[in-house]
Design a protein around this motif. Structure first.
Motif, PDB file in Angstrom:
ATOM      1  N   GLY A  17     -82.572  39.901 -27.111  1.00 34.39           N
ATOM      2  CA  GLY A  17     -82.025  38.593 -27.389  1.00 34.39           C
ATOM      3  C   GLY A  17     -80.917  38.650 -28.409  1.00 34.39           C
ATOM      4  N   PRO A  18     -80.347  37.490 -28.694  1.00 34.18           N
ATOM      5  CA  PRO A  18     -79.140  37.433 -29.514  1.00 34.18           C
ATOM      6  C   PRO A  18     -79.405  37.695 -30.995  1.00 34.18           C
ATOM      7  CG  PRO A  18     -79.876  35.228 -28.983  1.00 34.18           C
ATOM      8  CD  PRO A  18     -80.784  36.158 -28.251  1.00 34.18           C
ATOM      9  N   THR A  19     -80.691  37.693 -31.438  1.00 32.23           N
ATOM     10  CA  THR A  19     -80.921  37.887 -32.863  1.00 32.23           C
ATOM     11  C   THR A  19     -81.536  39.241 -33.164  1.00 32.23           C
ATOM     12  OG1 THR A  19     -83.022  36.761 -32.670  1.00 32.23           O
ATOM     13  CG2 THR A  19     -81.133  35.432 -33.375  1.00 32.23           C
ATOM     14  N   THR A  20     -81.340  40.200 -32.307  1.00 32.76           N
ATOM     15  CA  THR A  20     -81.707  41.559 -32.684  1.00 32.76           C
ATOM     16  C   THR A  20     -80.656  42.516 -32.138  1.00 32.76           C
ATOM     17  OG1 THR A  20     -83.473  43.163 -32.787  1.00 32.76           O
ATOM     18  CG2 THR A  20     -83.171  42.048 -30.684  1.00 32.76           C
ATOM     19  N   GLU A  21     -80.844  43.789 -32.457  1.00 34.63           N
ATOM     20  CA  GLU A  21     -79.804  44.757 -32.129  1.00 34.63           C
ATOM     21  C   GLU A  21     -80.158  45.487 -30.840  1.00 34.63           C
ATOM     22  OE1 GLU A  21     -79.691  43.162 -35.628  1.00 34.63           O
ATOM     23  OE2 GLU A  21     -81.262  44.625 -35.342  1.00 34.63           O
ATOM     24  N   PRO A  22     -79.167  46.120 -30.206  1.00 34.60           N
ATOM     25  CA  PRO A  22     -79.465  46.937 -29.031  1.00 34.60           C
ATOM     26  C   PRO A  22     -80.464  48.026 -29.385  1.00 34.60           C
ATOM     27  CG  PRO A  22     -77.099  46.721 -29.355  1.00 34.60           C
ATOM     28  CD  PRO A  22     -77.750  46.085 -30.529  1.00 34.60           C
ATOM     29  N   LEU A  23     -81.207  48.475 -28.381  1.00 32.25           N
ATOM     30  CA  LEU A  23     -82.294  49.428 -28.615  1.00 32.25           C
ATOM     31  C   LEU A  23     -81.826  50.667 -29.365  1.00 32.25           C
ATOM     32  CD1 LEU A  23     -85.317  49.808 -28.017  1.00 32.25           C
ATOM     33  CD2 LEU A  23     -84.646  51.138 -26.024  1.00 32.25           C
ATOM     34  N   PHE A  24     -80.688  51.240 -28.939  1.00 33.96           N
ATOM     35  CA  PHE A  24     -80.281  52.504 -29.571  1.00 33.96           C
ATOM     36  C   PHE A  24     -79.900  52.298 -31.028  1.00 33.96           C
ATOM     37  CE2 PHE A  24     -75.696  52.688 -30.238  1.00 33.96           C
ATOM     38  CZ  PHE A  24     -75.249  51.590 -29.515  1.00 33.96           C
ATOM     39  N   VAL A  25     -79.376  51.119 -31.368  1.00 32.21           N
ATOM     40  CA  VAL A  25     -79.069  50.836 -32.781  1.00 32.21           C
ATOM     41  C   VAL A  25     -80.356  50.767 -33.583  1.00 32.21           C
ATOM     42  CG1 VAL A  25     -78.039  49.189 -34.382  1.00 32.21           C
ATOM     43  CG2 VAL A  25     -76.949  49.629 -32.181  1.00 32.21           C
ATOM     44  N   ARG A  26     -81.328  50.089 -32.987  1.00 33.46           N
ATOM     45  CA  ARG A  26     -82.622  50.000 -33.669  1.00 33.46           C
ATOM     46  C   ARG A  26     -83.190  51.380 -33.945  1.00 33.46           C
ATOM     47  NH1 ARG A  26     -86.205  46.138 -30.172  1.00 33.46           N
ATOM     48  NH2 ARG A  26     -84.427  45.920 -28.802  1.00 33.46           N
ATOM     49  N   TRP A  27     -83.187  52.221 -32.909  1.00 32.47           N
ATOM     50  CA  TRP A  27     -83.748  53.566 -33.091  1.00 32.47           C
ATOM     51  C   TRP A  27     -82.954  54.365 -34.113  1.00 32.47           C
ATOM     52  CZ3 TRP A  27     -88.410  54.723 -32.315  1.00 32.47           C
ATOM     53  CH2 TRP A  27     -89.135  54.095 -31.298  1.00 32.47           C
ATOM     54  N   LEU A  28     -81.650  54.203 -34.101  1.00 29.23           N
ATOM     55  CA  LEU A  28     -80.792  54.909 -35.052  1.00 29.23           C
ATOM     56  C   LEU A  28     -81.127  54.491 -36.486  1.00 29.23           C
ATOM     57  CD1 LEU A  28     -78.521  56.856 -34.188  1.00 29.23           C
ATOM     58  CD2 LEU A  28     -76.902  55.086 -34.891  1.00 29.23           C
ATOM     59  N   LEU A  29     -81.294  53.188 -36.709  1.00 30.26           N
ATOM     60  CA  LEU A  29     -81.591  52.689 -38.054  1.00 30.26           C
ATOM     61  C   LEU A  29     -82.968  53.162 -38.513  1.00 30.26           C
ATOM     62  CD1 LEU A  29     -80.205  49.031 -37.851  1.00 30.26           C
ATOM     63  CD2 LEU A  29     -79.177  51.006 -38.971  1.00 30.26           C
ATOM     64  N   ILE A  30     -83.945  53.100 -37.580  1.00 27.81           N
ATOM     65  CA  ILE A  30     -85.289  53.556 -37.937  1.00 27.81           C
ATOM     66  C   ILE A  30     -85.243  55.037 -38.289  1.00 27.81           C
ATOM     67  CG2 ILE A  30     -87.604  53.995 -37.057  1.00 27.81           C
ATOM     68  CD1 ILE A  30     -87.319  51.445 -35.372  1.00 27.81           C
ATOM     69  N   ALA A  31     -84.523  55.811 -37.475  1.00 28.27           N
ATOM     70  CA  ALA A  31     -84.449  57.252 -37.722  1.00 28.27           C
ATOM     71  C   ALA A  31     -83.804  57.537 -39.078  1.00 28.27           C
ATOM     72  CB  ALA A  31     -83.665  57.935 -36.610  1.00 28.27           C
ATOM     73  N   ALA A  32     -82.705  56.809 -39.385  1.00 33.74           N
ATOM     74  CA  ALA A  32     -82.031  57.028 -40.667  1.00 33.74           C
ATOM     75  C   ALA A  32     -82.963  56.709 -41.832  1.00 33.74           C
ATOM     76  CB  ALA A  32     -80.770  56.168 -40.743  1.00 33.74           C
ATOM     77  N   ALA A  33     -83.697  55.600 -41.716  1.00 34.94           N
ATOM     78  CA  ALA A  33     -84.620  55.216 -42.786  1.00 34.94           C
ATOM     79  C   ALA A  33     -85.722  56.263 -42.944  1.00 34.94           C
ATOM     80  CB  ALA A  33     -85.227  53.842 -42.492  1.00 34.94           C
ATOM     81  N   LEU A  34     -86.219  56.752 -41.809  1.00 37.34           N
ATOM     82  CA  LEU A  34     -87.292  57.747 -41.874  1.00 37.34           C
ATOM     83  C   LEU A  34     -86.796  59.050 -42.490  1.00 37.34           C
ATOM     84  CD1 LEU A  34     -89.180  57.236 -38.492  1.00 37.34           C
ATOM     85  CD2 LEU A  34     -90.018  56.769 -40.791  1.00 37.34           C
ATOM     86  N   VAL A  35     -85.580  59.463 -42.136  1.00 30.36           N
ATOM     87  CA  VAL A  35     -85.033  60.701 -42.711  1.00 30.36           C
ATOM     88  C   VAL A  35     -84.880  60.536 -44.225  1.00 30.36           C
ATOM     89  CG1 VAL A  35     -82.964  62.136 -42.851  1.00 30.36           C
ATOM     90  CG2 VAL A  35     -83.884  61.502 -40.623  1.00 30.36           C
ATOM     91  N   PHE A  36     -84.342  59.395 -44.637  1.00 35.90           N
ATOM     92  CA  PHE A  36     -84.163  59.144 -46.075  1.00 35.90           C
ATOM     93  C   PHE A  36     -85.499  59.209 -46.813  1.00 35.90           C
ATOM     94  CE2 PHE A  36     -84.083  55.924 -49.522  1.00 35.90           C
ATOM     95  CZ  PHE A  36     -83.180  56.561 -50.363  1.00 35.90           C
ATOM     96  N   LEU A  37     -86.489  58.469 -46.314  1.00 30.64           N
ATOM     97  CA  LEU A  37     -87.784  58.461 -46.985  1.00 30.64           C
ATOM     98  C   LEU A  37     -88.458  59.826 -46.895  1.00 30.64           C
ATOM     99  CD1 LEU A  37     -89.282  54.981 -46.051  1.00 30.64           C
ATOM    100  CD2 LEU A  37     -88.061  55.665 -48.090  1.00 30.64           C
ATOM    101  N   GLY A  38     -88.238  60.499 -45.777  1.00 33.77           N
ATOM    102  CA  GLY A  38     -88.818  61.836 -45.619  1.00 33.77           C
ATOM    103  C   GLY A  38     -88.284  62.796 -46.660  1.00 33.77           C
ATOM    104  N   LEU A  39     -86.962  62.819 -46.809  1.00 35.13           N
ATOM    105  CA  LEU A  39     -86.339  63.756 -47.749  1.00 35.13           C
ATOM    106  C   LEU A  39     -86.711  63.450 -49.190  1.00 35.13           C
ATOM    107  CD1 LEU A  39     -82.717  64.267 -46.385  1.00 35.13           C
ATOM    108  CD2 LEU A  39     -84.612  65.876 -46.392  1.00 35.13           C
ATOM    109  N   PHE A  40     -86.806  62.148 -49.522  1.00 40.37           N
ATOM    110  CA  PHE A  40     -87.010  61.794 -50.915  1.00 40.37           C
ATOM    111  C   PHE A  40     -88.476  61.585 -51.293  1.00 40.37           C
ATOM    112  CE2 PHE A  40     -82.499  61.134 -50.787  1.00 40.37           C
ATOM    113  CZ  PHE A  40     -82.101  61.512 -52.046  1.00 40.37           C
ATOM    114  N   LEU A  41     -89.313  61.238 -50.325  1.00 42.18           N
ATOM    115  CA  LEU A  41     -90.699  60.939 -50.683  1.00 42.18           C
ATOM    116  C   LEU A  41     -91.704  61.902 -50.060  1.00 42.18           C
ATOM    117  CD1 LEU A  41     -90.756  57.046 -50.351  1.00 42.18           C
ATOM    118  CD2 LEU A  41     -90.355  58.409 -52.376  1.00 42.18           C
ATOM    119  N   VAL A  42     -91.622  62.070 -48.746  1.00 37.43           N
ATOM    120  CA  VAL A  42     -92.691  62.795 -48.059  1.00 37.43           C
ATOM    121  C   VAL A  42     -92.641  64.289 -48.376  1.00 37.43           C
ATOM    122  CG1 VAL A  42     -93.723  63.303 -45.834  1.00 37.43           C
ATOM    123  CG2 VAL A  42     -92.675  61.078 -46.225  1.00 37.43           C
ATOM    124  N   VAL A  43     -91.443  64.876 -48.255  1.00 39.84           N
ATOM    125  CA  VAL A  43     -91.340  66.318 -48.506  1.00 39.84           C
ATOM    126  C   VAL A  43     -91.745  66.675 -49.943  1.00 39.84           C
ATOM    127  CG1 VAL A  43     -89.744  68.263 -48.574  1.00 39.84           C
ATOM    128  CG2 VAL A  43     -89.650  66.664 -46.677  1.00 39.84           C
TER     129      VAL A  43
END
Lengths: 295, 274
Positions: A17-43
């Motif tokens: 719908g008009p108030t969310t992003e295309p699927l690949f953008v969503r996955w890209l943003l989730i992946a970026a957030a996970l990498v950031f948290l992974g590098l700084f918190l999980v590892v």
């Protein structure tokens, strides 16, 4: 569906719908957030436990059973056992005064309570050295009466009191302000004494917020490094807390030993955030009543 | 406005609050300012404007700023992802954001130093490109980003959660694409919270000591932050120098506190009447 996010009412997530992003953008943003948290918190978190067992289980337990480690653990527990109840009582008392009554300069008082959060831990230690140290205000008097505060346990307790000062109060003040005073006033009108009102009406209302503050206060009290480092004097077996003992081991090139002690504190941190998430789940009580209804 | 007070304990609780606040916070802080007043202006200036102090201030402010900036960008990203998207492990990720609040700084320090060292789990991927992280100012940046990480996420998250989707729908109806909606509608609404989080992370980074000492090489003039310089002066019994630096830092922290309070007041006003 999944459980609601921590604080607020569950929000239905639209998948298109008009108030969310295309699927690949969503996955890209989730992946970026996970990498950031992974590098700084999980590892780094995993690295603590990996480092602790780098020289095997034997060395791990040998370090933990060492008398110096045991004494550091005891001092940390002692400090927390003094600091947490004191700041807890203060938090409730301050929140009662600020939330239940009107008086001038209330905002200034609230800001002053938050002050320790803005002060660097090293400076928090320094200010006590300037008051109680050999060259401080009360220094000569303390020496004359043979009382040691700096480079002794009382200094560690004072510095920890300072850095954990606002935790409970700042949790309770907005909570009690949002709850207002009508329930307590009703209890009083119906004949309850002040104490009865507090124990039967106020405390049940604030218990989750109080617990939340206590958990955070305790984590900081046990983990404080900078402030305690200034006032401790690093006397091994006497004024070394767990974080200070980590530094001693680390600088003595016993990195596995340092990580072994660190693993206990990291475990405490995990328990803390688990408890925190649990309390937040419980704590619609953490939020003003109108949000409770929608939840 | 005079009202009859039904609830008891006003004088008692306010008295206790002021007494305890004075004892633990105000008197020791006043002592610090009192101690500075006993310095001559020349002494004060020598401590604050010495080359190593200036280098420390430059490093502290520079690295803290970039760490807070990184947190601004990634904090907004994390908050956005946590609020808007459903994915496996979201709850865990949400809880984990608080780790820097709960993990003692000394533990974070030794762990980050190990992970970002040349042979560490993350550092080894950067080493072939000649990028050293631990024991350089990049390492300080990593540590300060770590300690400031929750601030932006936790200030932005509630604003995004309360955000009325109807506004976005209106923007879409009026022909804005998502990108435009984000820049022109969402970002301005989130801005006060974002700035508050930035200021909180910045202030926290300026004062941070525990994690940095382990990951920095701590060379004077090069990789020594202000709290570490204060610590060194104390260890050399240079109380005057330490106090002078501390007072400068305290004044800066208080300015930050006022700025943060102002921003929070603005953002709460903003949220009451969207």
């Amino acid at each position: 569906m999944q459980a609601p996010s921590t604080f607020h009412a569950p929000r239905r997530v639209r998948r298109c719908g008009p108030t969310t992003e295309p699927l690949f953008v969503r996955w890209l943003l989730i992946a970026a957030a996970l990498v950031f948290l992974g590098l700084f918190l999980v590892v780094p978190l995993i690295a603590v436990f990996a480092g602790a067992f780098a020289k095997g289980v034997g060395h791990y337990f040998h370090t933990l059973a060492d008398p110096m480690t045991v004494s550091a653990i005891k001092l940390t527990l002692l400090t927390a056992a003094i600091v947490v109840p004191l700041n807890c009582v203060f938090g409730v008392v301050a929140a009662w005064a600020i939330a239940k009554f009107d008086f001038p300069f209330k905002n200034i008082l609230t800001t002053l309570i938050d002050l320790p959060f803005a002060v660097s831990p090293v400076i928090a230690g320094l200010i006590y050295v300037l008051v109680f140290g050999a060259q401080g205000w009360f220094g000569p008097w303390l020496i004359a009466h043979n009382i040691r505060i700096i480079f002794a346990v009382p200094g560690i307790v004072l510095a920890t009191l300072f850095v954990t000062f606002p935790f409970v109060a700042r949790e309770l003040i907005p909570l009690m302000q949002a709850q207002g005073r009508t329930e307590e006033e009703a209890a009083r009108v119906l004949g309850a004494s002040g104490w009865q009102t507090f124990w039967r009406v106020t405390l049940p209302n604030i218990k989750w917020g109080l617990l939340y503050g206590v958990i955070l206060c305790n984590a900081r009290a046990m983990g404080e490094f900078g402030a305690v480092s200034v006032v401790s004097g690093h006397i091994q077996g006497v004024t070394d807390t767990m974080p200070l003992h980590i530094e001693v081991l680390y600088q003595g090139y016993d990195s596995a030993g340092a990580f072994a002690v660190a693993s206990l504190l990291a475990f405490l941190a995990l328990v803390t955030i688990a408890l925190k998430a649990w309390v937040e789940g419980k704590g619609a009580a953490l939020h003003p009543p109108e949000e409770k209804i929608s939840a | 406005m005079k009202k009859f007070k039904v609830l008891p304990g006003f004088k008692l609780t306010l008295g206790c609050t002021l007494f305890y606040l004075g004892l633990i916070v105000l008197i020791p802080l006043a002592a610090t300012f009192g101690k500075t007043a006993s310095l001559s202006l020349a002494q004060f200036w020598r401590a604050v404007a010495s080359p190593d102090a200036l280098a420390a201030f430059r490093l502290s402010f520079g690295v803290s700023f970039f760490a807070a900036l990184a947190n601004l960008v990634f904090g907004l990203l994390v908050a956005w992802v946590l609020v808007r998207y459903q994915f496996w492990g979201r709850r865990l990720m949400d809880a984990l954001v608080d780790l820097p609040f709960a993990l003692p700084t000394a533990v974070a320090g030794i762990s980050l130093a190990a992970v970002y060292a040349e042979n560490g789990w993350v550092g080894r991927w950067f080493a072939p490109f000649g990028i050293k992280i631990s024991y350089t100012s990049l390492g300080i940046f990593v540590a300060l980003t770590f300690v400031g990480l929750p601030f932006v996420v936790r200030t932005v998250q509630p604003v995004l959660e309360e955000f009325d989707v109807e506004i976005e729908e209106a923007a879409a109806t009026l022909g804005a694409n998502r990108w435009k909606t984000f820049w022109r509608v969402i970002l301005p609404m989130v801005m006060p919270a974002l700035l508050t989080g930035f200021a909180l992370a910045f202030a926290r980074a300026l004062g941070e000591y525990g994690s940095v000492v382990f990951i920095s090489s701590n060379i004077p003039m090069k990789s020594q932050i202000v709290p570490l310089l204060i610590m060194n002066k104390l260890n050399q019994f240079d109380y005057a120098g330490a106090t002078a630096l501390a007072v400068v830092m305290l004044v800066i922290s208080f300015l930050f506190l006022f700025a943060i309070n102002y921003l929070q007041w603005r953002s709460s006003r903003h949220r009451v009447q969207p």
